[in-house]
Write a protein that holds these residues in place. Structure first.
Motif, PDB file in Angstrom:
ATOM      1  N   ALA A  50      12.235   4.767   3.630  1.00 27.08           N
ATOM      2  CA  ALA A  50      13.372   5.039   2.749  1.00 27.08           C
ATOM      3  C   ALA A  50      13.357   4.101   1.549  1.00 27.08           C
ATOM      4  CB  ALA A  50      14.684   4.898   3.524  1.00 27.08           C
ATOM      5  N   ILE A  51      13.026   2.831   1.779  1.00 21.89           N
ATOM      6  CA  ILE A  51      12.976   1.866   0.676  1.00 21.89           C
ATOM      7  C   ILE A  51      11.863   2.229  -0.295  1.00 21.89           C
ATOM      8  CG2 ILE A  51      12.498  -0.545   0.106  1.00 21.89           C
ATOM      9  CD1 ILE A  51      13.836  -1.320   2.765  1.00 21.89           C
ATOM     10  N   GLN A  52      10.672   2.533   0.236  1.00 18.48           N
ATOM     11  CA  GLN A  52       9.545   2.907  -0.625  1.00 18.48           C
ATOM     12  C   GLN A  52       9.884   4.114  -1.483  1.00 18.48           C
ATOM     13  OE1 GLN A  52       5.827   1.515   2.282  1.00 18.48           O
ATOM     14  NE2 GLN A  52       6.248   3.641   1.928  1.00 18.48           N
ATOM     15  N   SER A  53      10.454   5.129  -0.865  1.00 19.13           N
ATOM     16  CA  SER A  53      10.776   6.359  -1.582  1.00 19.13           C
ATOM     17  C   SER A  53      11.821   6.101  -2.654  1.00 19.13           C
ATOM     18  CB  SER A  53      11.273   7.418  -0.591  1.00 19.13           C
ATOM     19  OG  SER A  53      11.639   8.597  -1.260  1.00 19.13           O
ATOM     20  N   ASP A  54      12.845   5.306  -2.329  1.00 18.47           N
ATOM     21  CA  ASP A  54      13.913   5.036  -3.289  1.00 18.47           C
ATOM     22  C   ASP A  54      13.391   4.257  -4.482  1.00 18.47           C
ATOM     23  OD1 ASP A  54      16.716   4.964  -4.097  1.00 18.47           O
ATOM     24  OD2 ASP A  54      16.633   2.841  -3.620  1.00 18.47           O
ATOM     25  N   LEU A  89       0.829  -1.203   0.000  1.00 14.92           N
ATOM     26  CA  LEU A  89       0.000   0.000   0.000  1.00 14.92           C
ATOM     27  C   LEU A  89       0.864   1.253   0.000  1.00 14.92           C
ATOM     28  CD1 LEU A  89      -2.768  -1.034   2.567  1.00 14.92           C
ATOM     29  CD2 LEU A  89      -3.072  -0.697   0.106  1.00 14.92           C
ATOM     30  N   GLY A  90       1.923   1.235   0.803  1.00 12.27           N
ATOM     31  CA  GLY A  90       2.803   2.404   0.884  1.00 12.27           C
ATOM     32  C   GLY A  90       3.504   2.691  -0.424  1.00 12.27           C
ATOM     33  N   LEU A  91       3.958   1.649  -1.115  1.00 14.11           N
ATOM     34  CA  LEU A  91       4.642   1.855  -2.387  1.00 14.11           C
ATOM     35  C   LEU A  91       3.682   2.388  -3.450  1.00 14.11           C
ATOM     36  CD1 LEU A  91       7.130   1.675  -4.154  1.00 14.11           C
ATOM     37  CD2 LEU A  91       6.604  -0.739  -4.548  1.00 14.11           C
ATOM     38  N   THR A  92       2.473   1.853  -3.479  1.00 15.91           N
ATOM     39  CA  THR A  92       1.476   2.360  -4.433  1.00 15.91           C
ATOM     40  C   THR A  92       1.215   3.840  -4.190  1.00 15.91           C
ATOM     41  OG1 THR A  92       0.429   0.169  -4.454  1.00 15.91           O
ATOM     42  CG2 THR A  92      -0.831   2.004  -5.374  1.00 15.91           C
ATOM     43  N   GLU A  93       1.067   4.217  -2.923  1.00 15.96           N
ATOM     44  CA  GLU A  93       0.825   5.621  -2.574  1.00 15.96           C
ATOM     45  C   GLU A  93       2.002   6.502  -2.995  1.00 15.96           C
ATOM     46  OE1 GLU A  93      -0.795   9.101  -1.036  1.00 15.96           O
ATOM     47  OE2 GLU A  93      -1.733   7.156  -1.434  1.00 15.96           O
ATOM     48  N   GLU A  94       3.222   6.012  -2.775  1.00 22.19           N
ATOM     49  CA  GLU A  94       4.413   6.780  -3.141  1.00 22.19           C
ATOM     50  C   GLU A  94       4.467   7.008  -4.654  1.00 22.19           C
ATOM     51  OE1 GLU A  94       7.712   8.916  -1.751  1.00 22.19           O
ATOM     52  OE2 GLU A  94       6.302   7.743  -0.562  1.00 22.19           O
ATOM     53  N   LEU A  95       4.149   5.984  -5.428  1.00 22.83           N
ATOM     54  CA  LEU A  95       4.141   6.116  -6.895  1.00 22.83           C
ATOM     55  C   LEU A  95       3.064   7.096  -7.351  1.00 22.83           C
ATOM     56  CD1 LEU A  95       4.671   2.376  -7.811  1.00 22.83           C
ATOM     57  CD2 LEU A  95       6.226   4.247  -8.396  1.00 22.83           C
ATOM     58  N   LEU A  96       1.919   7.090  -6.678  1.00 25.34           N
ATOM     59  CA  LEU A  96       0.846   8.026  -7.022  1.00 25.34           C
ATOM     60  C   LEU A  96       1.219   9.458  -6.674  1.00 25.34           C
ATOM     61  CD1 LEU A  96      -2.185   5.888  -5.866  1.00 25.34           C
ATOM     62  CD2 LEU A  96      -1.870   6.768  -8.184  1.00 25.34           C
ATOM     63  N   SER A 149      19.101  -2.627   7.218  1.00 25.79           N
ATOM     64  CA  SER A 149      19.999  -1.510   6.907  1.00 25.79           C
ATOM     65  C   SER A 149      19.252  -0.222   6.597  1.00 25.79           C
ATOM     66  CB  SER A 149      20.896  -1.871   5.715  1.00 25.79           C
ATOM     67  OG  SER A 149      20.101  -2.185   4.578  1.00 25.79           O
ATOM     68  N   ARG A 150      17.992  -0.345   6.148  1.00 26.31           N
ATOM     69  CA  ARG A 150      17.208   0.858   5.817  1.00 26.31           C
ATOM     70  C   ARG A 150      15.772   0.674   6.259  1.00 26.31           C
ATOM     71  NH1 ARG A 150      17.491   3.605   0.267  1.00 26.31           N
ATOM     72  NH2 ARG A 150      16.815   1.615  -0.608  1.00 26.31           N
TER      73      ARG A 150
END
Length: 609
Positions: A305-309, A217-224, A300-301
């Protein structure tokens, strides 16, 4: 025929409910700024408090870009109106408010909205029949009277009540007839040709534990969030994405939504490992145009940070001007209004080659596009750069007034006025200001633009060039290197500018390696830079060949060398080094050129943009 419509008490209330009071609005303001969904970063809290309090104090008429810049952003009086900080931050504030009301504020009683194109906030009851922004509150005006003797506050109440009734009537019509066919276009009032359209499907949860769903869900939101920053691309919003399943058939996207591209993928979490798979599909053929896998370690992260990257990497690969979608459209352009949208494809083809012939083609195409679509901000921005190239490269130069530099700055300002958050518009304004001798303002706009969309390598390369030519060679070269790392495919002029920066920094090995990778054979200044670099390395035969080619393509340049260097903002000491290199290459220079270099004025660019 439709059956009777049952209008409950909640709907009828909209016709008789008074607007929110100042206490209601202030309580809502505190609710918003205290929420984790409204982060206290930048000037968002101060910006919102300022416009709300000014309105509630009866001073809505004072809320202008100038007053906000001084009161919120601490600009000194007399600051340049070319500074887009207020427009950029207002756009960011609108997006933050939109997200807040979609997430934490769904059930809040009062809606605070700042409509696009204005800074005065509107206040409405949540769930009222008035669209947010539909009732402008200049709340609690001072009890002065109008000409007929009716107290202004009473007049305002009458007007607001009438508007509420009209809003309810409009809602009934909406229920009976249905929404207009082009609701979004009509609301925005901005006409532009159809470009590539993208739908983002919710990323699938492929993990073994409950965290994977949260990550997906977080990655989808970040892409949007990051993909719509590329204004040449139209991205369907959250409401559409949320209605889809992760396994949606691309043909459904094509048939039901008319979108040409679908971005889909999945997230797998196992212990501390995270794997994200992404793919871009052509909805007409179901072909996979691009796919990528990203692996990371939660030890390590952190998650965010992973979602944003990952979102940044996907956006750069897919959506930036020389990315997968642009390449697909160039190879197989969409049929809808190709004459207008196709101008953007021609623009990037011109930028990759920088030839006088392609300049003429894109010049005519873009002027036709803005004539047909006067509110097409991206076309105005591209036209600004094309106008500028008339002067700096002497491509298809048109005489008369206004001059190419004036036309370039006017077109860039028009683009920013139409769409303050448009990356290409800000890029054009940065470049036009640079060549109009406003170096400080140019770099400020560039820095703010890159903060708005840090994944756009076209903008990044341009900003790095401005830094370098303005005398910050090392920093400019570093920004250009970042652009190359993110986008090696579109880097002809990045390499050319890095070659010049390396020469100025006396790194001759890097200069030689970079100029050999630039290979812009149809761009005259490429040959001049190559001649200088070859001469510095003692490769005189190559230097003479490139110098002769340059003189053939730009015979008047060297006769006006002093003016050409000054207009490109190169500092005097760097002009001296450039002149010495040109002499070493055996090219003729007027005797008085070095003596005429006396002041650090002007604007620079021995390089494509």
């Amino acid at each position: 025929m439709q059956g009777p419509i049952d209008i409950g008490d909640g709907q009828l209330a909209c016709a008789r409910r008074s607007p929110p009071t100042s206490e209601d609005i202030r309580a809502q303001l505190e609710r918003i700024v205290a929420s984790p969904e409204f982060p206290n970063s930048g000037h968002g809290h101060a910006f919102l408090r300022y416009v709300v309090e000014e309105s509630l104090s009866g001073r809505a008429g004072r809320i202008k870009g100038y007053s906000i810049a001084i009161e919120v952003f601490n600009r000194e009086e007399g600051f340049s109106q070319d500074d887009p900080v207020v427009r950029i931050e207002a756009g960011r504030l609108r997006r933050t408010l939109e997200r807040y009301y979609l997430v934490a504020g769904q059930n809040d009683p009062v809606v605070i909205d700042i409509p696009k194109g204005k800074y005065v906030p509107f206040f409405t009851w949540s769930g009222s029949m008035v669209e947010p922004g539909g009732v402008e509150s200049e709340p609690l005006p001072e009890p002065s009277t109008v000409a007929d003797g009716i107290p202004r506050q009473r007049t305002l109440v009458i007007v607001l009540s009438a508007l509420s009734v009209l809003a309810c009537i409009a809602l009934l019509a909406y229920w009976v007839v249905g929404p207009p066919t082009s609701e979004v276009s009509a609301r925005s009032g901005i006409a532009s040709p159809d470009g590539p359209t993208l739908v983002i499907a919710p990323f699938a949860n492929l993990g073994e534990g409950p965290d994977a769903k949260l990550y997906a869900l977080g990655l989808t939101e970040e892409l949007l969030t990051v993909l719509p920053r590329f204004k040449e691309l139209k991205v369907f919003g959250r409401e559409t994405s949320e209605t889809l399943s992760p396994e949606i058939d691309p043909s459904h996207i094509r048939g039901q939504l008319g979108a040409r591209y679908l971005l889909a993928g999945g997230v797998r979490v196992s212990d501390s490992r995270v794997r994200v798979t992404t793919r871009l599909l052509d909805t007409a053929s179901n072909a996979i145009l691009w796919s990528q896998t990203y692996d990371d370690d939660l030890r390590s992260r952190g998650l965010f940070a992973i979602q944003s990257d990952v979102a940044d990497k996907v956006a750069t690969a897919v959506a930036q001007p020389y990315g997968i979608i642009a390449q697909a459209d160039a190879a197989n352009p969409p049929p809808d209004d190709l004459d207008a949208y196709g101008c953007t494809l021609r623009f990037y083809a011109y930028r990759a080659e920088l030839s006088v012939e392609k300049h003429a083609e894109v010049h005519e195409c873009l002027e036709s596009a803005v004539a047909r679509y006067p509110s097409y901000a991206t076309a105005w921005a591209m036209l600004s750069i094309v106008y500028l190239d008339e002067d700096r490269f002497k491509y298809n130069l048109r005489s008369g007034s206004p001059t190419p530099l004036e036309r370039s700055l006017n077109a860039a300002r028009r683009a920013v006025e139409l769409d303050p958050g448009n990356t290409r518009a800000l890029q054009a304004l940065m470049t036009a200001l640079f060549f109009n001798q406003q170096l400080t303002e140019s770099l400020r706009v560039g820095e703010q633009a890159l903060a708005t969309n840090p994944n756009d390598t076209e903008l990044m390369g341009e900003y790095g060039t401005r830094l370098a030519l303005g005398g910050q060679w090392e920093r400019g070269a570093a920004v250009l290197q970042q652009a190359l790392l993110r986008n090696p495919g579109g880097g002809g002029y990045y390499h050319g500018m890095r070659a010049l920066a390396a020469y100025m920094l006396r790194d001759n090995d890097t200069a030689l390696a970079e100029i050999r990778q630039a290979n812009l054979q149809k761009f005259p200044l490429f040959h001049l830079i190559a001649a200088v670099i070859y001469a510095e390395r003692g490769m005189m035969e190559d230097a003479k060949r490139e110098g002769a080619k340059f003189v053939e393509m730009r015979p008047a340049f060297l006769a006006n060398l002093s003016a050409e260097l000054k207009i490109r903002n190169i500092p005097p000491e760097d002009q001296d080094r450039m002149i010495a290199g040109i002499r070493k290459a055996g090219l003729p220079i007027p005797a008085d050129t070095a003596a005429s270099i006396s002041s650090p004025s002007a604007g620079s660019d021995l390089q494509p943009q």
